[in-house]
Design an enzyme around this catalytic site. Structure first.
Site, short mmCIF file in Angstrom:
data_model
loop_
_atom_site.label_atom_id
_atom_site.label_comp_id
_atom_site.label_asym_id
_atom_site.label_seq_id
_atom_site.Cartn_x
_atom_site.Cartn_y
_atom_site.Cartn_z
N GLY A 30 17.76 161.94 65.67
CA GLY A 30 16.32 161.84 65.43
C GLY A 30 15.74 163.23 65.28
CB SER A 32 13.12 168.96 66.65
OG SER A 32 12.89 169.80 67.75
CB ALA A 34 12.78 162.05 68.42
N GLY A 35 13.04 162.93 71.64
CA GLY A 35 13.46 162.50 72.98
C GLY A 35 14.94 162.22 73.11
CB SER A 37 17.94 166.37 75.06
OG SER A 37 18.57 167.01 73.98
CB SER A 104 23.27 164.56 63.35
OG SER A 104 22.77 163.62 64.25
#
Length: 193
Positions: A30, A32, A34-35, A37, A104
């Site tokens: 998703g 940067s 977006a959550g 990690s 990705s």
């Protein structure tokens, strides 16, 4: 002429026992912010609480080591994903549940990562949040830099993000709490055991 060296073979009775779990790669993709990690960390905590062996490969941390020196061009992004995919496949081969949190952005690169893992062990998880939401979150200030032209080839601004067409799971991170999203990921994994 030197004698050839034959490595000793390990008899099956001496080989290490496999982990008592089915390996998997949970690939969180998703934009940067977006959550990815945050969600992957929450899932990791739950898996460990269940006694399952897992490891988190986080894109930000990998860019400080394994992928240090790679930029954000399309070729560098592809190489970044390829390397992470290879490591994830090796770890899954060792019996681990591998959580990958990585933007990705390109479908072809994610498909290549999937192809490295045994059938039924790769789960693409699309952590989806609208651009306006991730720009508002912008904890690292990257969107601000990209909008001002100081950061080139930034996904979602001047470089595309190709959303998954058939992800195993679609998480609306703007509409779900982290805990609710983590439970959906766990349900997906446990239903496919």
């Amino acid at each position: 002429m030197q004698p050839s060296i034959t490595p000793p073979s390990i008899p099956p009775s001496a080989a290490p026992l496999p982990l008592q779990q089915k390996p998997a790669v949970l690939w969180f993709t998703g934009l940067s912010g977006a959550g990815k990690s945050t969600l992957a960390q929450a899932v990791q905590v739950q898996l460990q609480a269940l006694g399952l062996r897992c490891y988190l490969l986080d894109g930000d941390k990998l860019r400080q080591g394994l992928n240090q020196g790679l930029g954000f061009s399309a070729a560098d992004r592809a190489e970044n994903v390829r390397r992470v995919g290879e490591v994830a496949a090796l770890m899954a081969d060792a019996g681990l549940i591998v959580l990958v949190a990585l933007i990705s952005p390109f479908r072809a690169d994610r498909l290549l990562a999937r192809s490295k893992v045994a059938a039924g062990e790769f789960f693409e998880i699309f952590v989806d949040a609208p651009l306006a939401v991730v720009e508002q979150r912008d904890t690292k200030g990257l969107y601000r830099l990209a909008r001002s032209g100081q950061l080139k080839d930034f996904t979602g601004i001047d470089s595309p993000y190709e959303a998954p067409l058939q992800a195993e799971l679609h998480i609306d991170s703007a509409g779900l709490t982290v805990n609710a999203a983590a439970m959906r990921v766990l349900e997906l994994l446990l239903l496919n055991r």
